[in-house]
Design a protein around this motif. Sequence first.
Motif, PDB file in Angstrom:
ATOM      1  N   PHE A  13       0.828  -1.206   0.000  1.00 17.70           N
ATOM      2  CA  PHE A  13       0.000   0.000   0.000  1.00 17.70           C
ATOM      3  C   PHE A  13       0.862   1.255   0.000  1.00 17.70           C
ATOM      4  O   PHE A  13       0.692   2.137  -0.849  1.00 17.70           O
ATOM      5  N   TRP A  14       1.795   1.332   0.931  1.00 20.74           N
ATOM      6  CA  TRP A  14       2.578   2.560   1.049  1.00 20.74           C
ATOM      7  C   TRP A  14       3.607   2.696  -0.066  1.00 20.74           C
ATOM      8  O   TRP A  14       3.981   3.822  -0.439  1.00 20.74           O
ATOM      9  N   ALA A  15       4.061   1.575  -0.626  1.00 16.00           N
ATOM     10  CA  ALA A  15       4.990   1.645  -1.756  1.00 16.00           C
ATOM     11  C   ALA A  15       4.299   2.245  -2.978  1.00 16.00           C
ATOM     12  O   ALA A  15       4.837   3.149  -3.637  1.00 16.00           O
ATOM     13  N   ILE A  16       3.086   1.757  -3.288  1.00 16.99           N
ATOM     14  CA  ILE A  16       2.342   2.292  -4.436  1.00 16.99           C
ATOM     15  C   ILE A  16       1.877   3.711  -4.135  1.00 16.99           C
ATOM     16  O   ILE A  16       1.891   4.582  -5.014  1.00 16.99           O
ATOM     17  N   TYR A  17       1.467   3.967  -2.902  1.00 16.49           N
ATOM     18  CA  TYR A  17       1.030   5.310  -2.488  1.00 16.49           C
ATOM     19  C   TYR A  17       2.144   6.331  -2.723  1.00 16.49           C
ATOM     20  O   TYR A  17       1.882   7.462  -3.152  1.00 16.49           O
ATOM     21  N   ALA A  18       3.388   5.937  -2.425  1.00 21.55           N
ATOM     22  CA  ALA A  18       4.523   6.848  -2.582  1.00 21.55           C
ATOM     23  C   ALA A  18       4.779   7.184  -4.044  1.00 21.55           C
ATOM     24  O   ALA A  18       5.229   8.298  -4.365  1.00 21.55           O
ATOM     25  N   ASP A  74       2.317   6.859  -6.719  1.00 16.43           N
ATOM     26  CA  ASP A  74       1.137   7.575  -7.208  1.00 16.43           C
ATOM     27  C   ASP A  74      -0.075   7.108  -6.415  1.00 16.43           C
ATOM     28  O   ASP A  74      -0.615   6.031  -6.672  1.00 16.43           O
ATOM     29  N   ARG A  75      -0.483   7.887  -5.473  1.00 18.67           N
ATOM     30  CA  ARG A  75      -1.570   7.485  -4.574  1.00 18.67           C
ATOM     31  C   ARG A  75      -2.874   7.201  -5.322  1.00 18.67           C
ATOM     32  O   ARG A  75      -3.707   6.430  -4.850  1.00 18.67           O
ATOM     33  N   GLU A  76      -3.070   7.832  -6.481  1.00 19.65           N
ATOM     34  CA  GLU A  76      -4.308   7.627  -7.228  1.00 19.65           C
ATOM     35  C   GLU A  76      -4.450   6.184  -7.696  1.00 19.65           C
ATOM     36  O   GLU A  76      -5.554   5.728  -8.003  1.00 19.65           O
ATOM     37  N   LEU A  77      -3.339   5.457  -7.736  1.00 18.17           N
ATOM     38  CA  LEU A  77      -3.372   4.071  -8.186  1.00 18.17           C
ATOM     39  C   LEU A  77      -3.863   3.109  -7.104  1.00 18.17           C
ATOM     40  O   LEU A  77      -4.214   1.972  -7.398  1.00 18.17           O
ATOM     41  N   VAL A  78      -3.873   3.577  -5.848  1.00 18.59           N
ATOM     42  CA  VAL A  78      -4.263   2.677  -4.765  1.00 18.59           C
ATOM     43  C   VAL A  78      -5.210   3.327  -3.758  1.00 18.59           C
ATOM     44  O   VAL A  78      -6.051   2.663  -3.150  1.00 18.59           O
ATOM     45  N   TYR A  79      -5.119   4.641  -3.596  1.00 20.35           N
ATOM     46  CA  TYR A  79      -5.928   5.347  -2.592  1.00 20.35           C
ATOM     47  C   TYR A  79      -6.204   6.758  -3.097  1.00 20.35           C
ATOM     48  O   TYR A  79      -5.572   7.721  -2.659  1.00 20.35           O
ATOM     49  N   PRO A  80      -7.143   6.907  -4.029  1.00 21.56           N
ATOM     50  CA  PRO A  80      -7.426   8.210  -4.644  1.00 21.56           C
ATOM     51  C   PRO A  80      -7.752   9.287  -3.606  1.00 21.56           C
ATOM     52  O   PRO A  80      -8.290   9.002  -2.536  1.00 21.56           O
ATOM     53  N   LYS A  81      -7.441  10.530  -3.939  1.00 22.48           N
ATOM     54  CA  LYS A  81      -7.661  11.646  -3.018  1.00 22.48           C
ATOM     55  C   LYS A  81      -9.119  11.797  -2.615  1.00 22.48           C
ATOM     56  O   LYS A  81      -9.418  12.314  -1.546  1.00 22.48           O
ATOM     57  N   VAL A  82     -10.017  11.337  -3.493  1.00 24.18           N
ATOM     58  CA  VAL A  82     -11.437  11.453  -3.181  1.00 24.18           C
ATOM     59  C   VAL A  82     -11.795  10.707  -1.894  1.00 24.18           C
ATOM     60  O   VAL A  82     -12.761  11.042  -1.209  1.00 24.18           O
ATOM     61  N   LEU A  83     -10.990   9.701  -1.540  1.00 25.91           N
ATOM     62  CA  LEU A  83     -11.258   8.924  -0.333  1.00 25.91           C
ATOM     63  C   LEU A  83     -10.935   9.697   0.946  1.00 25.91           C
ATOM     64  O   LEU A  83     -11.389   9.321   2.026  1.00 25.91           O
ATOM     65  N   ASP A  84     -10.144  10.753   0.833  1.00 30.80           N
ATOM     66  CA  ASP A  84      -9.797  11.542   2.023  1.00 30.80           C
ATOM     67  C   ASP A  84     -11.034  12.146   2.678  1.00 30.80           C
ATOM     68  O   ASP A  84     -11.073  12.329   3.897  1.00 30.80           O
ATOM     69  N   ALA A  85     -12.023  12.468   1.848  1.00 29.04           N
ATOM     70  CA  ALA A  85     -13.249  13.045   2.383  1.00 29.04           C
ATOM     71  C   ALA A  85     -14.177  11.981   2.948  1.00 29.04           C
ATOM     72  O   ALA A  85     -15.110  12.296   3.695  1.00 29.04           O
ATOM     73  N   LEU A  86     -13.893  10.735   2.631  1.00 25.33           N
ATOM     74  CA  LEU A  86     -14.747   9.634   3.061  1.00 25.33           C
ATOM     75  C   LEU A  86     -14.166   8.861   4.239  1.00 25.33           C
ATOM     76  O   LEU A  86     -14.893   8.453   5.149  1.00 25.33           O
TER      77      LEU A  86
END
Length: 246
Positions: free
Chosen positions: A111-116, A118-130
């Motif tokens: 998770f954190w490797a892919i996040y580092a 391009d976060r959109e590939l594993v945890y899109p910014k839209v999820l921050d609000a959710l």
Amino acid sequence: MVGNGQLCVHAVCLASYVYTLYFSLRYIGEGDEPYVYLFSYRGFAGKFKYMTFLNVLLQTFYFGLSLLNDLTGSYVKPSDNGGRKSKLQSFLDVVLASLAYPIGVFVVMTFWAIYAVDRELVYPKVLDALIPQWLNHAMHTTVLPFLLIEQYVVFHDYPARSKGISILLAFGFAYLCWILWIAYYADLWVYPILQLMETHQRAIFFLVLLAFFITIYILGEVINKALWRKEYACKVQQKRKTKKIS
């Protein structure tokens, strides 16, 4: 004999995962009705399509049984000279070695490797609000220190490497079939990174991840033996005595 430290670790970890599950099921959805989105969250199969959610279920299961073992089972080490392990303790040894530890570490690392990258590939910014930040870390960060503390506090007699890795790869293959089925049946890639790949690239990616699974398992075994050198030395001596007697 179970120590207070071991009991405390299991109680804290279990409480953390139970609350994480409760909050995720009660509040994380796409509407006002609680619990409804367990099976429909972000498309087909709901939350059950995500390894993160499956891992939280697994960790809750493991630490729940560990606390039960603390209260009603056994905690026998080779140095106890003849103590008898309960079936629950033996089962937990296999679950920790083959599933709980490698899958938990895998979720955190990937998770954190892919996040580092391009976060959109594993945890899109839209999820921050959710999803609150604390919940994100409860599912993707604290898993690792909990497991390392477990390795340090509790002696686990690892199964034969072939058995442990076979169980782990069986899970990995089953999950792979699951997400490929979702992609075929529902035209939905669980992880955006997979949608960007060609078929041959996905195949290579999956093989690399399976190899990473095996590496994590072996490193977990190495860590376990390094932390419990004296116990493994006692185990070797007991085997030698048994062979002499027979």
